[in-house]
Design a protein around this motif. Sequence first.
Motif, PDB file in Angstrom:
ATOM      1  N   LEU A  54      65.821  47.328  46.429  1.00  0.00           N
ATOM      2  CA  LEU A  54      66.304  45.946  46.352  1.00  0.00           C
ATOM      3  C   LEU A  54      65.214  45.008  45.837  1.00  0.00           C
ATOM      4  O   LEU A  54      65.488  44.070  45.095  1.00  0.00           O
ATOM      5  CB  LEU A  54      66.782  45.468  47.727  1.00  0.00           C
ATOM      6  CG  LEU A  54      68.188  45.893  48.139  1.00  0.00           C
ATOM      7  CD1 LEU A  54      68.415  45.635  49.621  1.00  0.00           C
ATOM      8  CD2 LEU A  54      69.245  45.139  47.331  1.00  0.00           C
ATOM      9  N   LYS A  55      63.981  45.279  46.227  1.00  0.00           N
ATOM     10  CA  LYS A  55      62.882  44.411  45.803  1.00  0.00           C
ATOM     11  C   LYS A  55      62.574  44.560  44.318  1.00  0.00           C
ATOM     12  O   LYS A  55      62.055  43.639  43.685  1.00  0.00           O
ATOM     13  CB  LYS A  55      61.625  44.700  46.624  1.00  0.00           C
ATOM     14  CG  LYS A  55      61.729  44.140  48.029  1.00  0.00           C
ATOM     15  CD  LYS A  55      60.681  44.688  48.946  1.00  0.00           C
ATOM     16  CE  LYS A  55      59.445  43.819  48.981  1.00  0.00           C
ATOM     17  NZ  LYS A  55      58.557  44.191  50.108  1.00  0.00           N
ATOM     18  N   PHE A  72      69.336  41.635  39.826  1.00  0.00           N
ATOM     19  CA  PHE A  72      69.388  40.808  41.046  1.00  0.00           C
ATOM     20  C   PHE A  72      67.960  40.576  41.540  1.00  0.00           C
ATOM     21  O   PHE A  72      67.434  41.366  42.326  1.00  0.00           O
ATOM     22  CB  PHE A  72      70.241  41.509  42.095  1.00  0.00           C
ATOM     23  CG  PHE A  72      70.390  40.748  43.388  1.00  0.00           C
ATOM     24  CD1 PHE A  72      70.493  39.369  43.403  1.00  0.00           C
ATOM     25  CD2 PHE A  72      70.459  41.423  44.597  1.00  0.00           C
ATOM     26  CE1 PHE A  72      70.635  38.670  44.596  1.00  0.00           C
ATOM     27  CE2 PHE A  72      70.621  40.740  45.795  1.00  0.00           C
ATOM     28  CZ  PHE A  72      70.704  39.367  45.784  1.00  0.00           C
ATOM     29  N   LEU A 101      65.052  38.764  43.606  1.00  0.00           N
ATOM     30  CA  LEU A 101      64.880  37.965  44.824  1.00  0.00           C
ATOM     31  C   LEU A 101      63.796  36.910  44.686  1.00  0.00           C
ATOM     32  O   LEU A 101      63.638  36.051  45.545  1.00  0.00           O
ATOM     33  CB  LEU A 101      64.549  38.880  46.003  1.00  0.00           C
ATOM     34  CG  LEU A 101      65.605  39.938  46.356  1.00  0.00           C
ATOM     35  CD1 LEU A 101      65.092  40.853  47.471  1.00  0.00           C
ATOM     36  CD2 LEU A 101      66.899  39.275  46.791  1.00  0.00           C
ATOM     37  N   HIS A 151      70.855  50.472  49.740  1.00  0.00           N
ATOM     38  CA  HIS A 151      69.658  50.637  48.915  1.00  0.00           C
ATOM     39  C   HIS A 151      68.445  50.450  49.805  1.00  0.00           C
ATOM     40  O   HIS A 151      68.465  49.618  50.716  1.00  0.00           O
ATOM     41  CB  HIS A 151      69.634  49.613  47.780  1.00  0.00           C
ATOM     42  CG  HIS A 151      70.724  49.844  46.784  1.00  0.00           C
ATOM     43  ND1 HIS A 151      71.996  49.366  46.973  1.00  0.00           N
ATOM     44  CD2 HIS A 151      70.744  50.542  45.621  1.00  0.00           C
ATOM     45  CE1 HIS A 151      72.756  49.746  45.955  1.00  0.00           C
ATOM     46  NE2 HIS A 151      72.033  50.465  45.130  1.00  0.00           N
ATOM     47  N   HIS A 152      67.413  51.205  49.525  1.00  0.00           N
ATOM     48  CA  HIS A 152      66.178  51.063  50.287  1.00  0.00           C
ATOM     49  C   HIS A 152      65.514  49.731  49.954  1.00  0.00           C
ATOM     50  O   HIS A 152      65.735  49.176  48.879  1.00  0.00           O
ATOM     51  CB  HIS A 152      65.232  52.236  49.974  1.00  0.00           C
ATOM     52  CG  HIS A 152      65.655  53.500  50.649  1.00  0.00           C
ATOM     53  ND1 HIS A 152      65.372  53.759  51.973  1.00  0.00           N
ATOM     54  CD2 HIS A 152      66.346  54.569  50.191  1.00  0.00           C
ATOM     55  CE1 HIS A 152      65.877  54.946  52.296  1.00  0.00           C
ATOM     56  NE2 HIS A 152      66.480  55.454  51.238  1.00  0.00           N
ATOM     57  N   PRO A 153      64.668  49.256  50.870  1.00  0.00           N
ATOM     58  CA  PRO A 153      63.984  47.979  50.636  1.00  0.00           C
ATOM     59  C   PRO A 153      63.300  47.921  49.264  1.00  0.00           C
ATOM     60  O   PRO A 153      63.462  46.933  48.538  1.00  0.00           O
ATOM     61  CB  PRO A 153      62.956  47.913  51.772  1.00  0.00           C
ATOM     62  CG  PRO A 153      63.549  48.727  52.874  1.00  0.00           C
ATOM     63  CD  PRO A 153      64.357  49.798  52.220  1.00  0.00           C
TER      64      PRO A 153
END
Lengths: 552, 552
Positions: free
Chosen positions: B105-106, B112, B114, B100-102
Amino acid sequence: MDTAEAFLDGSTEMMSGGRGKAALIWPQCPPAGSSQKHGQNNGKPDPRQATDFSAIYGKDLLPDRDGEELTQGFLQALVNILLAHVKTTFDRSTKVLDFHHPHQLKEGLEGFSLELPEQPENLEQLLVDCRDTLKYGVKTGHPCYFNQLSSGLDVVGLAGEWVTSAANTNMFTFEISPVFILMEEVLLKKMREKVGWAHEEGDGIFCPGGSMSNLYSILVARHRYFPKTKTQGMTCAPRLALFTSEHSHYSIRKAAGVLGIGTENVFLVKCDKRGKMIVSDLESSIARAKAGGWVPFYVNATAGTTVYGAFDPLPEIADVCERHGLWMHVDAAWGGGLLLSRRHAGKLRGIERATSVTWNPHKLMGVPLQCSAILLRQKGLLQECNQLCAEYLFQPDKHYDVTYDTGDKSIQCGRHVDVFKLWLMWKAKGSEGFGCQVNWCLENAEYLFNKLEKRPDFELVCKTKPEHSNVCFWYLPPSIRAMSRGPQRNSRLHEIAPKIKAAMMEEGMLLIGYQPLGEKPNFFRCVFSNPATRKEDVDFLIDGIVRLGCDL
Amino acid sequence: MDTAEAFLDGSTEMMSGGRGKAALIWPQCPPAGSSQKHGQNNGKPDPRQATDFSAIYGKDLLPDRDGEELTQGFLQALVNILLAHVKTTFDRSTKVLDFHHPHQLKEGLEGFSLELPEQPENLEQLLVDCRDTLKYGVKTGHPCYFNQLSSGLDVVGLAGEWVTSAANTNMFTFEISPVFILMEEVLLKKMREKVGWAHEEGDGIFCPGGSMSNLYSILVARHRYFPKTKTQGMTCAPRLALFTSEHSHYSIRKAAGVLGIGTENVFLVKCDKRGKMIVSDLESSIARAKAGGWVPFYVNATAGTTVYGAFDPLPEIADVCERHGLWMHVDAAWGGGLLLSRRHAGKLRGIERATSVTWNPHKLMGVPLQCSAILLRQKGLLQECNQLCAEYLFQPDKHYDVTYDTGDKSIQCGRHVDVFKLWLMWKAKGSEGFGCQVNWCLENAEYLFNKLEKRPDFELVCKTKPEHSNVCFWYLPPSIRAMSRGPQRNSRLHEIAPKIKAAMMEEGMLLIGYQPLGEKPNFFRCVFSNPATRKEDVDFLIDGIVRLGCDL
């Protein structure tokens, strides 16, 4: 008990000794699917019976084709040992350490051989070795371990380390550490917010320990003022001077040696009797340096000194740095955790004016070793200072946003994942929970201080209430109290702490550090960073010192 | 499946995707004593039932008075996740990564998040987070992870890391790390023996990565010739020159920047087409430096370069160093493991003449990250170079032999325990076992080389049989093969590897690195350090590259 059966309940051997009640046996954790019969596994012992690892070797584990169940059985047996270790760590009836001299350990105690073989040893031997390694080690999480600024055994942090090691990756690129790279970003941002830089872009990196974080601060400061030193070396810079207090951590001087600045070019600024930097002496040191041909560029202020736990007067130091155009670093390796406590954060007032900050979550916040960050107010400098753009790692033509390949900021190449345990603990506690934990540690310190203040057989090194969780004191056995103050008494007093410490290590029920400082003879330094420690442990410490030292 | 039930079998979610057969579910490992009824635990959910962690928080674990069973239940649930991860790591039907690209994920994939909370999150959420962290990470132990010099997931090494984190101590003094300090001594001695220094006293230390080990070598060399630099800085030294090949690791230049020597004062010696340092060019570089006013003091020879895996001609370099009185360092970070193989150790002939050696067991030997050593032939220099005798740590009046307080040799203060996993693996494999593992990796490389040599759609960068486990090659899709050689073809070829890599990361079944080198357009570098990799995986790699690249 040296058979694998011992591992099913984690063994009880490591629980022996200690005060009070006998240790309980950790409930047995049967390996999975233990109903399956022996012998169904290609003639190999059935690992899920886990009765005997003595015929199983490392090569039988994964990635061996038949290694799946053996791997599970072996790791489960190991985990049972570790669960027992965790339990006994917090058990006040057990010892903190089971001391042996180096030569005794090298001789191989009870078959615990440190020597490395040519031929493989079986997994049962390995499990025994793991158990012995913990048995002859020091329980740094024990409630009566007061020896270092890092202590405690946070269960969630431990879980974080286990996950980290199962992931077994490296922090250089997003490519192989996507989640951890982003967690580092999130953590650094959060920590910068706590410092007070919420409105600036900022930067930073996690480092292998506070000494390295401090080294980074000097390195980046040098680069900020003398960027050609990266390529041309120190020959292109003038004779640099940096400033730190005499009570500050030795890593500032060590870094000056490493970086080619030289330890003699570190000016040690005087401290008041509480261990705080005297700002007027900083001013005069800077003047002296300038007059002597040095070029001042960097001041380290300490937020939480190693021995006294003192906080340098940050706002006044910031004024000086501003006036002289100097880089202001705050070494908050030990004190940084206070930023998470509403009650105590004010002690770091002025830190928001720093150019860089060292903050070790592995100290007051109880994160497993190692976890240290260097935080920078200005983005970009760190990258500029360290990057070399190695093409085999930092390919610019990757298909994702390569600004997330942060590894070239580092002076390491490979870098251990130190962020996950902190991230997971932050999830588990929240900022609030960390704050409570910090308050608890400082309450313990105040309790000790108040107790000692009232006793004639102890003398406090600093008479004022501690700002951090450090409490420094002498124990005065009757023989010392009978002497009049003076060099002779001091020389006798200097021997007391080492003698008590020796007896304490042999006995194993407590651990606390001591040191001299300047003209002061050896004194004990008690520090609290372990949330497991309670007031009863503080009482036990005082009683223990008296018991071991009263006849000296 | 986001309930705690998932953790009883370690969850199956991370096993999805992949080639071939569906993943098996790891046998269920019931928590201990699961016959006990819910509700007997002061009203808290019974952890040994482990059906719901959503009402349990970190503060309920040890050291909480009632935390013992909850701690066991939580860690056991975590271990079940990890056991499942270990299993899937070696499962060829699963992906190496789930890319997954940054920004994806962010944004918080499937919940999920962070972000770090102010208030605590419950333990169930933490377990989900641990599972997700592994799910969105990269399986560096997967048989088809060819991306870095460090790969594999050694089960015994993993066990070693788990023990290390449970011990949670620091390498500075024998007082708090008695066993690990002695293990470091034993390992350093063994490694020096393998280098060929069995009859000398020798020295060394474990460092956070090979870049740091290389930095130490330059630091100690500088101290050896110009000891006043420690106190006075580089201003007291002449303009220093050091020498390393153009194919050597960038850490030599990085260290020169850090140490105040300057990256420009590193002379890059030319290599032959196999990547080996040309000794005549070293000679002429030294002459050029001397003529230009530099003072040569240090040569780095590489035993196993990062990209080609080349071995510099050590005996000839040793001759040059002897003739000119220079420090000879051998960066065997990658090649050191070959010393454990009877078949391949001869490739490092001449290393016994080095003054210092870097050797990273976390590379070819498959030890979990990080594990790197700097070895020195002469005892005492390291201590002399770095010691500052901080009194709060290195008290001279302790009751044991304080020469075992080795921490003052380091430029760190706190130092992570990197030795135990290596020690345990050495017990498990013996030197013989490590030798077999190394041979296996090099056999895989030879297999790949032989395969590619015969194919028209691949071109090897080095035409000669690899000395190490690096195999460098271009894939030539039909469109490239149709072009005649020249700049235009090179510029098209330069884009092929990044495009294949991008597709590979999106697909997730394989991971291999690429880079340009000098004038050469981007090429793949395959490295073998994972004993899990078999010939079928090499075939899968070749097929995969063709499948992803043939239409480019």
